[in-house]
Design a protein around this motif. Sequence first.
Motif, mmCIF file in Angstrom:
data_model
loop_
_atom_site.group_PDB
_atom_site.id
_atom_site.type_symbol
_atom_site.label_atom_id
_atom_site.label_comp_id
_atom_site.label_asym_id
_atom_site.label_seq_id
_atom_site.Cartn_x
_atom_site.Cartn_y
_atom_site.Cartn_z
ATOM 1 N N UNK A 1 -16.445 15.888 14.517
ATOM 2 C CA UNK A 1 -18.009 16.060 14.753
ATOM 3 C C UNK A 1 -17.978 17.073 15.785
ATOM 4 N N UNK B 1 -19.542 24.685 15.099
ATOM 5 C CA UNK B 1 -19.974 25.564 13.971
ATOM 6 C C UNK B 1 -21.385 25.803 14.077
ATOM 7 N N UNK C 1 -16.153 19.740 16.245
ATOM 8 C CA UNK C 1 -16.078 20.914 15.565
ATOM 9 C C UNK C 1 -17.124 21.426 14.705
ATOM 10 N N UNK C 2 -17.898 20.308 14.152
ATOM 11 C CA UNK C 2 -19.123 20.806 13.406
ATOM 12 C C UNK C 2 -20.212 21.163 14.457
#
Lengths: 392, 94
Positions: free
Chosen positions: A220, A226, A222-223
């Motif tokens: 989560x 991004x 890392x998302x």
Amino acid sequence: MSRRRVGLTGNEAVALAWKQIRPHVVAAYPITPATQIVERFSEYVAQGEVDTEFVAAESEHSALSACVGAAAAGARVLTATASQGLALMHEVLYIASGLRLPIVMNVANRALSAPINIHGDHSDTMGSRDAGWVQIYARSVQDAYDRTLLAVWVAERARLPVMVCLDGFTLTHSLEPLEVYPDEAVQTFLGEAPTDGYTLLGGEPITVGPLALPDSYMEFRRALAAAMERVPQVLEEGVRAFRAHFGQDLPSLVDARGTEDAEVALVVLGSYADAVEQAALRARVRGQRAGFVRVVTFRPFPTTPLREALGGVREVVVLERADTLSGLGGPLGVEVRAALYDLEVRPRFTDVIFGLGGRELRDEELDNLLRAGPPGGVVYLGVEGSRVLELA
Amino acid sequence: MATDWQALDRGPVIPGASSVAYRTGDWRQERPVLDLQRCVHCMLCWLYCPDSAIRVAAGRVVGVDYDHCKGCGVCAAVCPPRASAIRMVPEGAA
């Protein structure tokens, strides 16, 4: 498009932007110097000029929590705060971004206690710089108005919360001419709040913010990183749409002027951009090739445009109104240095901390700094006892 | 089993009403054992159970949902002393 030209303070201009945005929900708690944003907006609500659900919360923590709930339900949500109020929201800031909720918050930048002070600096929002919010710093009253409108567009498409920061008193309480766009143009620009139906008020029951243990938490996060990496692209599309609707050009990440041939470049954030740009122009008149870089968007950090603007400059001077108290200088200086580290030839660097708690930066202090040549390292400008002051 | 981060752009939002699918029964250290001979069907255990794990049918207690009972013992504590229909027994014991 017919525009009105009026005189408004920064806070009044933001409140007017809010009225034109027509948010479903505003939840807020008053604090100097942001109070008039919500005060004026509550008058619009009371007079029936906007049908927003207005929640007068009992604290900033509650205010932002109410915003989180409303945004999770699919509402278009706005709030405002400053200083200690933002500090009290700190816990909820991370929840808003972690849940990918497009809340827009105006922050009237103000110093943090102690000692207590109500005037402008960037200590408050710099304390939230890693909270996963997009951070945009306004240069003028017009810019605060424009970027509040833009922020809603960006937040809903990036699905991230956005802070639009305006310097306490310097912008919040200063009367400036403002070009006001027609209500209908604002509504056309923003359109309906985009929803994927995946909200608390959607057809199916959902859980927002479940437990995510070591097997999924990092995915989560890392998302989320991004999503922040995509913001420059979304901002670029946003300013294009803004230009198309309002005929107004807005730099999206940085505003660099005269850096192409500059031997020294001054980097600044917020309303002191005017004074610093003028200092660079005066230096040019004296025969010193000075450039000016205004960091518009601090989160995500505009690494690439800063490298482009400062890559060939021999001497970089960051001027900023916050301190990390780490021995490394202010947060903007630390990050500008980090952004320039990979350059083949790194510029000489000076970090100038000024204007804490509303301390004025005088033109002659800037001129003296440029005349004498930036001393390198970290300096506190305009402090009684400072060596830079002695240059005058 | 983790999901690839690329698939998580919507953030931590999952289908709702999922608590039934989440088996919490294996957290238990002690299990409530119900003696239906002694039970007076006062429903206090059903009322107090924080996990809705007391099974009821037609207004009568019929058993314990061991897939979701966490073994907190509230049911045994609220069971009227003269009935004492619920005993907490160490998990694994007969």
